[in-house]
Scaffold this motif. Structure first.
Motif, PDB file in Angstrom:
ATOM      1  N   LEU A 353      28.702  80.251  48.738  1.00  0.00           N
ATOM      2  CA  LEU A 353      29.994  80.729  49.212  1.00  0.00           C
ATOM      3  C   LEU A 353      30.006  80.844  50.736  1.00  0.00           C
ATOM      4  O   LEU A 353      31.012  80.530  51.387  1.00  0.00           O
ATOM      5  N   ALA A 354      28.898  81.286  51.308  1.00  0.00           N
ATOM      6  CA  ALA A 354      28.824  81.403  52.769  1.00  0.00           C
ATOM      7  C   ALA A 354      29.042  80.061  53.443  1.00  0.00           C
ATOM      8  O   ALA A 354      29.607  79.994  54.549  1.00  0.00           O
ATOM      9  N   ARG A 355      28.613  78.988  52.790  1.00  0.00           N
ATOM     10  CA  ARG A 355      28.769  77.655  53.378  1.00  0.00           C
ATOM     11  C   ARG A 355      30.214  77.168  53.334  1.00  0.00           C
ATOM     12  O   ARG A 355      30.541  76.148  53.953  1.00  0.00           O
ATOM     13  N   THR A 356      31.082  77.838  52.597  1.00  0.00           N
ATOM     14  CA  THR A 356      32.495  77.450  52.590  1.00  0.00           C
ATOM     15  C   THR A 356      33.267  78.076  53.745  1.00  0.00           C
ATOM     16  O   THR A 356      34.374  77.627  54.055  1.00  0.00           O
ATOM     17  N   LEU A 357      32.715  79.110  54.363  1.00  0.00           N
ATOM     18  CA  LEU A 357      33.480  79.844  55.373  1.00  0.00           C
ATOM     19  C   LEU A 357      33.707  79.007  56.627  1.00  0.00           C
ATOM     20  O   LEU A 357      34.808  79.001  57.189  1.00  0.00           O
ATOM     21  N   ARG A 358      32.662  78.297  57.068  1.00  0.00           N
ATOM     22  CA  ARG A 358      32.790  77.517  58.298  1.00  0.00           C
ATOM     23  C   ARG A 358      33.861  76.428  58.190  1.00  0.00           C
ATOM     24  O   ARG A 358      34.753  76.339  59.043  1.00  0.00           O
ATOM     25  N   PRO A 359      33.811  75.573  57.155  1.00  0.00           N
ATOM     26  CA  PRO A 359      34.873  74.570  57.049  1.00  0.00           C
ATOM     27  C   PRO A 359      36.244  75.176  56.785  1.00  0.00           C
ATOM     28  O   PRO A 359      37.257  74.629  57.219  1.00  0.00           O
ATOM     29  N   ALA A 360      36.283  76.300  56.075  1.00  0.00           N
ATOM     30  CA  ALA A 360      37.579  76.937  55.818  1.00  0.00           C
ATOM     31  C   ALA A 360      38.206  77.428  57.111  1.00  0.00           C
ATOM     32  O   ALA A 360      39.399  77.228  57.359  1.00  0.00           O
ATOM     33  N   LEU A 361      37.406  78.067  57.961  1.00  0.00           N
ATOM     34  CA  LEU A 361      37.927  78.546  59.243  1.00  0.00           C
ATOM     35  C   LEU A 361      38.315  77.377  60.140  1.00  0.00           C
ATOM     36  O   LEU A 361      39.352  77.413  60.817  1.00  0.00           O
ATOM     37  N   ALA A 362      37.477  76.332  60.147  1.00  0.00           N
ATOM     38  CA  ALA A 362      37.808  75.152  60.943  1.00  0.00           C
ATOM     39  C   ALA A 362      39.100  74.508  60.447  1.00  0.00           C
ATOM     40  O   ALA A 362      39.943  74.078  61.243  1.00  0.00           O
ATOM     41  N   GLY A 363      39.248  74.449  59.133  1.00  0.00           N
ATOM     42  CA  GLY A 363      40.463  73.883  58.566  1.00  0.00           C
ATOM     43  C   GLY A 363      41.695  74.692  58.916  1.00  0.00           C
ATOM     44  O   GLY A 363      42.751  74.139  59.231  1.00  0.00           O
ATOM     45  N   ALA A 364      41.562  76.023  58.852  1.00  0.00           N
ATOM     46  CA  ALA A 364      42.698  76.874  59.184  1.00  0.00           C
ATOM     47  C   ALA A 364      43.091  76.713  60.653  1.00  0.00           C
ATOM     48  O   ALA A 364      44.282  76.608  60.991  1.00  0.00           O
ATOM     49  N   ARG A 365      42.082  76.666  61.546  1.00  0.00           N
ATOM     50  CA  ARG A 365      42.382  76.498  62.968  1.00  0.00           C
ATOM     51  C   ARG A 365      43.041  75.149  63.247  1.00  0.00           C
ATOM     52  O   ARG A 365      44.000  75.045  64.004  1.00  0.00           O
ATOM     53  N   ALA A 366      42.509  74.109  62.593  1.00  0.00           N
ATOM     54  CA  ALA A 366      43.064  72.775  62.805  1.00  0.00           C
ATOM     55  C   ALA A 366      44.480  72.666  62.251  1.00  0.00           C
ATOM     56  O   ALA A 366      45.332  71.995  62.833  1.00  0.00           O
ATOM     57  N   ARG A 367      44.734  73.307  61.128  1.00  0.00           N
ATOM     58  CA  ARG A 367      46.077  73.283  60.550  1.00  0.00           C
ATOM     59  C   ARG A 367      47.068  73.981  61.474  1.00  0.00           C
ATOM     60  O   ARG A 367      48.186  73.484  61.696  1.00  0.00           O
ATOM     61  N   ILE A 368      46.659  75.115  62.020  1.00  0.00           N
ATOM     62  CA  ILE A 368      47.539  75.815  62.967  1.00  0.00           C
ATOM     63  C   ILE A 368      47.800  74.950  64.193  1.00  0.00           C
ATOM     64  O   ILE A 368      48.926  74.831  64.686  1.00  0.00           O
ATOM     65  N   ALA A 369      46.724  74.290  64.673  1.00  0.00           N
ATOM     66  CA  ALA A 369      46.880  73.415  65.831  1.00  0.00           C
ATOM     67  C   ALA A 369      47.814  72.252  65.517  1.00  0.00           C
ATOM     68  O   ALA A 369      48.632  71.848  66.342  1.00  0.00           O
ATOM     69  N   ALA A 370      47.690  71.700  64.308  1.00  0.00           N
ATOM     70  CA  ALA A 370      48.538  70.579  63.922  1.00  0.00           C
ATOM     71  C   ALA A 370      50.000  70.985  63.846  1.00  0.00           C
ATOM     72  O   ALA A 370      50.898  70.211  64.193  1.00  0.00           O
ATOM     73  N   LEU A 371      50.240  72.205  63.402  1.00  0.00           N
ATOM     74  CA  LEU A 371      51.619  72.676  63.285  1.00  0.00           C
ATOM     75  C   LEU A 371      52.229  73.012  64.633  1.00  0.00           C
ATOM     76  O   LEU A 371      53.440  72.886  64.829  1.00  0.00           O
ATOM     77  N   THR A 372      51.398  73.460  65.569  1.00  0.00           N
ATOM     78  CA  THR A 372      51.926  73.903  66.856  1.00  0.00           C
ATOM     79  C   THR A 372      51.886  72.838  67.941  1.00  0.00           C
ATOM     80  O   THR A 372      52.757  72.809  68.819  1.00  0.00           O
TER      81      THR A 372
END
Length: 482
Positions: A353-372
């Motif tokens: 589960l800990a290994r999912t946090l890094r890509p999840a956070l990266a994905g969330a940041r990239a999604r926000i960047a893509a939207l903005t």
């Protein structure tokens, strides 16, 4: 690459050490509180069990099966044709679950497991008219009345009781048939979870997780408790939600409606359902509407016969605090529950589960960047530790786990276990799962294991061995109860 792998494995071991410390603290504090008669009502806290080292004629088959799956499971999971893999996975899961149950003996491990006063079978002979039972179900939920339901029947919607009434009506009454039904149906999670992942475009993850579902430590409680059936119904519903087609999501919604009327806590599976729908490649809105219709139709059927879910839920909360929950200290169970979950999901759950946090956070940041600011120019790499696989498999995983809108490596192997973790957190803080989480949270624990696809392929056999050792230790040192 070597530095990355070493750092990743160091993080895995750190998380494992935290898990061990949490479990040791839960056992030690639980022993002290039991010595002080603090009302834990769990002799082997954090598990609802008693200390009783023992062995049985299921011991040798369980050990041999564990050795076989650890040695050959990952290889076969990668190589077998898909239909044969699913059949082999289900059969191996049934064998593992039965072997663990038979460590306690056929009679105590299966035949008598579901026949005690607190269980559903106690009420089956009293259900002579199903419509009348449904119409008057809520009136018998509260305790200390002449016709109050037994503990498990009162603590769940009537769908749980109906499962065992239906078995009785078709000639499969009694403890043995009920226990075997729990095992055979519960084992289908080893089919439904991989099918879900494959339908969501991540077959490598589906193949990676299957051996871990086979050697699930929670099989100690699947054989035999109704929660194994609950986990299977939820998993089948989610698998249908993930599948393309016009009618599959509707049938999936019907199954999730059934799950809602098997256990009140499975309302939290709605988060998993929304996650699956969001991960679908196409037709999300239509699938959502169709699935919602399926849930509504099933719920309307129960309402038509006189049972309304919310009425039952409010009464169950009152019944809950008429029993042991009034004594059990929240301050202990709110964190000790997590230690119990570790013994059900297994030690691999935390590091994976800990290994999912890094890509999840990266994905969330990239999604926000893509939207903005528009689409990101570069893709964040998949965790290097998770890519120690054959080149063809790595390429497939990269494609499956990459968000088309951001190019970031996220997907079912990241978001499903995170969604399961959130459902567990919600159940935990609610205070309505004080103890017995190792059994009650089985429908969520199986989805936590999806994260094992993020582990390095070369490490998975060791983690699989840890899962097997956990199950064998629990089953041979403790006398578990449902």
């Amino acid at each position: 690459m070597t530095r990355h792998l070493t750092a990743g494995r160091r993080r895995d071991l750190t998380v494992l050490a935290v898990e061990a410390a949490l479990l040791a603290a839960a056992v030690a504090v639980g022993a002290v509180l039991n010595h002080r008669d603090a009302g834990l009502h769990a002799d082997a806290a954090p598990l609802y069990a008693t200390w009783r080292p023992h062995a049985g004629w299921g011991t040798l088959p369980a050990v041999l099966l564990a050795v076989g799956v650890v040695a050959r499971g990952p290889h076969l999971a990668r190589r077998l044709p898909w239909p044969r893999l699913l059949v082999a996975g289900w059969l191996a899961t049934v064998a593992w679950t039965l072997s663990l149950a038979l460590v306690d003996g056929w009679r105590a491990g299966l035949t008598e497991r579901l026949t005690v006063q607190a269980e559903y079978l106690h009420e089956v002979p009293r259900v002579r008219d199903v419509p009348a039972m449904l119409a008057g179900f809520t009136e018998r939920i509260l305790d200390f009345r002449p016709d109050s339901w037994s503990t498990h029947t009162a603590g769940h919607p009537p769908g749980a009781l109906l499962v065992f009434v239906a078995l009785d009506r078709i000639g499969l009454g009694g403890g043995t048939a009920a226990a075997l039904a729990c095992v055979l149906v519960g084992a289908t999670v080893s089919v439904s979870v991989p099918v879900t992942l494959r339908a969501l475009g991540d077959e490598p993850a589906a193949r990676a997780v299957l051996p871990f579902l086979v050697l699930l430590p929670g099989a100690v409680w699947v054989g035999a408790s109704a929660d194994g059936i609950f986990a299977a119904v939820v998993a089948a519903g989610l698998a249908l939600l993930a599948r393309p087609g016009k009618w599959a999501p509707g049938v999936g919604g019907l199954l999730l409606g059934v799950a809602l009327h098997l256990s009140y806590g499975l309302v939290l599976a709605g988060l998993l359902a929304l996650t699956v729908l969001a991960l679908r490649a196409a037709g999300r809105v239509r699938a959502l509407l169709t699935a919602g219709l399926g849930v509504a139709v099933l719920t309307a059927g129960f309402v038509g016969y006189g049972f309304w879910w919310l009425d039952g839920y409010h009464l169950v909360v009152r019944r809950y605090y008429q029993g042991w929950a009034a004594d059990r200290p929240y301050a202990y169970w709110v964190w000790a529950n997590l230690a119990a979950l570790l013994l059900s999901a297994g030690p691999v759950a935390g590091p994976a589960l800990a290994r999912t946090l890094r890509p999840a956070l990266a994905g969330a940041r990239a999604r926000i960047a893509a939207l903005t600011r528009g689409p990101a120019r570069t893709a964040a790499p998949i965790d290097a530790d998770a890519r120690t696989v054959a080149p063809a498999e790595a390429d497939a995983r990269t494609a499956a786990l990459t968000d088309a809108g951001t190019g970031v490596a996220t997907g079912a192997a990241v978001w499903l276990p995170l969604a399961a973790a959130l459902t567990v957190a919600a159940a935990d803080v609610s205070g309505l799962s004080k103890a017995e989480a190792e059994r009650i949270w089985l429908p969520f624990a199986v989805w936590l294991l999806v994260a094992v696809a993020r582990l390095p392929a070369g490490d998975r056999r060791w983690w699989l061995a840890g899962q097997a050792v956990t199950a064998l230790a629990v089953n041979h040192l403790l006398w578990t109860v449902s």
